[in-house]
Enzyme design. Structure first.
Site, PDB file in Angstrom:
ATOM      1  N   ARG A 160      36.037  54.841  39.055  1.00  0.00           N
ATOM      2  CA  ARG A 160      35.920  53.386  38.824  1.00  0.00           C
ATOM      3  C   ARG A 160      34.480  52.952  38.586  1.00  0.00           C
ATOM      4  NH1 ARG A 160      39.795  55.206  38.390  1.00  0.00           N
ATOM      5  NH2 ARG A 160      41.714  54.955  39.561  1.00  0.00           N
ATOM      6  N   SER A 209      43.582  46.779  42.509  1.00  0.00           N
ATOM      7  CA  SER A 209      42.985  47.237  43.770  1.00  0.00           C
ATOM      8  C   SER A 209      41.785  46.383  44.139  1.00  0.00           C
ATOM      9  CB  SER A 209      42.530  48.686  43.640  1.00  0.00           C
ATOM     10  OG  SER A 209      43.650  49.508  43.472  1.00  0.00           O
ATOM     11  N   GLU A 280      36.283  47.141  44.473  1.00  0.00           N
ATOM     12  CA  GLU A 280      36.533  47.666  43.121  1.00  0.00           C
ATOM     13  C   GLU A 280      36.568  46.513  42.124  1.00  0.00           C
ATOM     14  OE1 GLU A 280      39.589  50.646  42.725  1.00  0.00           O
ATOM     15  OE2 GLU A 280      40.227  49.842  40.786  1.00  0.00           O
TER      16      GLU A 280
HETATM   17  C1  LIG Z   1      48.984  45.041  38.829  1.00  0.00           C
HETATM   18  C2  LIG Z   1      47.694  45.767  38.544  1.00  0.00           C
HETATM   19  C3  LIG Z   1      47.659  47.144  38.602  1.00  0.00           C
HETATM   20  C4  LIG Z   1      46.467  47.824  38.357  1.00  0.00           C
HETATM   21  N1  LIG Z   1      46.463  49.199  38.421  1.00  0.00           N
HETATM   22  C5  LIG Z   1      45.329  49.871  38.151  1.00  0.00           C
HETATM   23  C6  LIG Z   1      45.302  51.305  38.186  1.00  0.00           C
HETATM   24  O1  LIG Z   1      46.291  51.969  38.441  1.00  0.00           O
HETATM   25  N2  LIG Z   1      44.144  51.934  37.900  1.00  0.00           N
HETATM   26  C7  LIG Z   1      43.008  51.248  37.578  1.00  0.00           C
HETATM   27  O2  LIG Z   1      41.972  51.891  37.299  1.00  0.00           O
HETATM   28  N3  LIG Z   1      43.003  49.905  37.538  1.00  0.00           N
HETATM   29  C8  LIG Z   1      44.117  49.208  37.816  1.00  0.00           C
HETATM   30  N4  LIG Z   1      44.110  47.836  37.774  1.00  0.00           N
HETATM   31  C9  LIG Z   1      42.842  47.125  37.517  1.00  0.00           C
HETATM   32  C10 LIG Z   1      42.566  46.830  36.047  1.00  0.00           C
HETATM   33  O3  LIG Z   1      43.762  46.730  35.309  1.00  0.00           O
HETATM   34  C11 LIG Z   1      41.651  47.882  35.404  1.00  0.00           C
HETATM   35  O4  LIG Z   1      40.404  47.964  36.056  1.00  0.00           O
HETATM   36  C12 LIG Z   1      41.406  47.573  33.939  1.00  0.00           C
HETATM   37  O5  LIG Z   1      40.782  48.665  33.312  1.00  0.00           O
HETATM   38  C13 LIG Z   1      40.554  46.331  33.720  1.00  0.00           C
HETATM   39  O6  LIG Z   1      40.592  46.026  32.350  1.00  0.00           O
HETATM   40  P1  LIG Z   1      40.464  44.531  31.843  1.00  0.00           P
HETATM   41  O7  LIG Z   1      40.439  44.565  30.371  1.00  0.00           O
HETATM   42  O8  LIG Z   1      41.491  43.671  32.479  1.00  0.00           O
HETATM   43  O9  LIG Z   1      39.031  44.192  32.382  1.00  0.00           O
HETATM   44  P2  LIG Z   1      38.536  42.862  33.163  1.00  0.00           P
HETATM   45  O10 LIG Z   1      39.276  42.781  34.459  1.00  0.00           O
HETATM   46  O11 LIG Z   1      38.628  41.718  32.224  1.00  0.00           O
HETATM   47  O12 LIG Z   1      37.053  43.253  33.429  1.00  0.00           O
HETATM   48  C14 LIG Z   1      36.722  44.290  34.328  1.00  0.00           C
HETATM   49  C15 LIG Z   1      35.249  44.682  34.085  1.00  0.00           C
HETATM   50  O13 LIG Z   1      35.141  45.240  32.785  1.00  0.00           O
HETATM   51  C16 LIG Z   1      34.199  44.514  32.001  1.00  0.00           C
HETATM   52  N5  LIG Z   1      34.682  44.513  30.622  1.00  0.00           N
HETATM   53  C17 LIG Z   1      35.879  44.114  30.152  1.00  0.00           C
HETATM   54  N6  LIG Z   1      35.951  44.313  28.828  1.00  0.00           N
HETATM   55  C18 LIG Z   1      34.758  44.845  28.452  1.00  0.00           C
HETATM   56  C19 LIG Z   1      34.200  45.257  27.207  1.00  0.00           C
HETATM   57  N7  LIG Z   1      34.882  45.183  26.057  1.00  0.00           N
HETATM   58  N8  LIG Z   1      32.938  45.752  27.201  1.00  0.00           N
HETATM   59  C20 LIG Z   1      32.210  45.841  28.344  1.00  0.00           C
HETATM   60  N9  LIG Z   1      32.687  45.457  29.557  1.00  0.00           N
HETATM   61  C21 LIG Z   1      33.953  44.973  29.595  1.00  0.00           C
HETATM   62  C22 LIG Z   1      34.161  43.125  32.635  1.00  0.00           C
HETATM   63  O14 LIG Z   1      32.956  42.455  32.344  1.00  0.00           O
HETATM   64  C23 LIG Z   1      34.305  43.481  34.103  1.00  0.00           C
HETATM   65  O15 LIG Z   1      33.072  43.899  34.645  1.00  0.00           O
HETATM   66  C24 LIG Z   1      45.292  47.118  38.019  1.00  0.00           C
HETATM   67  C25 LIG Z   1      45.337  45.718  37.940  1.00  0.00           C
HETATM   68  C26 LIG Z   1      46.515  45.041  38.205  1.00  0.00           C
HETATM   69  C27 LIG Z   1      46.539  43.548  38.101  1.00  0.00           C
END
Ligand SMILES: Cc1cc2nc3c(=O)[nH]c(=O)nc-3n(C[C@H](O)[C@H](O)[C@H](O)COP(=O)(O)OP(=O)(O)OC[C@H]3O[C@@H](n4cnc5c(N)ncnc54)[C@H](O)[C@@H]3O)c2cc1C
Length: 294
Positions: A160, A209, A280
């Site tokens: 992560r 998480s 996280e």
């Molecule tokens: C129900 C549920 C289940 C989940 N299960 C998992 C799991 O099994 N494993 C896991 O790892 N995560 C899990 N997550 C967390 C999440 O989905 C992941 O961390 C995911 O990769 C975040 O992506 P996002 O596009 O939503 O990023 P955001 O939540 O929008 O952003 C997260 C971070 O990434 C940065 N970011 C986003 N897009 C970019 C970009 N294009 N360039 C640079 N930085 C960027 C943001 O600034 C921030 O710091 C879960 C979340 C939920 C709600």
């Protein structure tokens, strides 16, 4: 310059909390993204990115920054041979469907991760023993000074974690996949989603998480559960009864409620186990959890 002002970010987070972005831009091509980044540099405005907001907690008073959400060409997905090429704003679900339709496997582990390609790179998203570092060939990282293509090693992807700094935007990533029958992919995805449904609050508003799992045998969820915190509620934020490392928006939650609940969980785990849980979920705006040593 194409941006809006004072846009509520609660619409762009899965927990549904958070105040406005001072500036909000939705670039739909690389030149548009570069123009916005150049503007922010010239105006001394900080840059943040939201993907699907699925691991994000935004301060209730908002964020004094230009917040970007990648759209259009920057969210497209293409298959090139055994490779999937996706914009940083592409949803994981779309990538997975496109790969499956092309008979390419390798992304099944991400079926229950509701984020985008760029968010996945930033977080090195992973599940079931696989993560972005194992499938990404390279990512096109753009900031106000230009663009460079970085490998997982150059991005220092680990649990992560990535070395991406604020203001660095993942505009595209290339994934190395392998031929696999679509039916096999479908079956594996169904199996993984069923496992998720049984153990996590998949129908509630959460940000995934809350804490990283500390080194050692016990996961963050188990530690919090042993502190009898399942069902503990502050304001509208609730520690999930299904999995203690999830905070649900039980109705009308604020980010302050979620932070207060996180602080309480950390305090109790520290008191009982002497461990300092590391969050996280990513913070946008002036949110923090104070270290115990401070
Ligand atoms: C129900 C549920 C289940 C989940 N299960 C998992 C799991 O099994 N494993 C896991 O790892 N995560 C899990 N997550 C967390 C999440 O989905 C992941 O961390 C995911 O990769 C975040 O992506 P996002 O596009 O939503 O990023 P955001 O939540 O929008 O952003 C997260 C971070 O990434 C940065 N970011 C986003 N897009 C970019 C970009 N294009 N360039 C640079 N930085 C960027 C943001 O600034 C921030 O710091 C879960 C979340 C939920 C709600």
């Amino acid at each position: 310059m194409k941006f809006e002002e004072n846009v509520a970010l609660s619409r762009f987070t899965t927990i549904g909390t958070g105040g406005p972005a001072r500036f909000f831009g939705r670039p739909s091509s690389l030149p548009e993204l570069q123009e916005l980044l150049g503007w922010a540099r010239d105006e001394h405005v900080a840059v943040e990115v939201v993907g699907l907001g699925s691991n994000l907690l935004v301060h209730d008073d908002g964020v004094d920054a230009l917040v970007l959400r990648l759209e259009g060409e920057l969210a497209e997905v293409q298959i090139e041979g055994d490779m999937l090429v996706a914009g940083g704003g592409a949803a994981n679900a779309v990538c997975l469907h496109r790969a499956r339709d092309a008979g390419l496997g390798g992304l099944e582990f991400a079926s229950a991760i509701p984020g985008t390609v760029g968010g996945g790179v930033r977080m090195n998203a992973g599940a079931y023993g696989s993560d972005w570092s194992g499938v990404v060939i390279d990512a096109l990282v753009v900031d106000a000074d230009g663009a460079s293509s970085l490998t997982p090693a150059e991005l220092a992807l680990s649990y992560r974690h990535s070395s991406l700094a604020p203001g660095q935007v993942v505009a595209q990533a290339r994934f190395r996949l392998e031929p696999r029958p679509a039916e096999e992919i479908k079956a594996r995805v169904a199996e993984l989603l069923a496992q998720r449904k049984a153990t996590q609050p998949t129908t509630k508003r959460t940000f995934g998480s809350v804490f990283k799992n500390p080194a050692g045998e016990q996961g963050a969820g188990s530690l919090i559960e042993q502190c009898s915190l399942k069902g503990h509620q502050i304001g509208g934020a609730l520690i999930s009864l299904r999995h203690a490392n999830f905070i649900e928006n039980a109705g009308g939650a604020t980010s302050a409620d979620a932070i207060a609940l996180m602080a309480e969980a950390r305090r109790r785990v520290h008191e009982r186990f002497g461990l300092e849980l590391e969050h996280e979920v990513r913070f946008l705006g002036p949110l923090e959890l104070v270290p115990f040593s401070a």
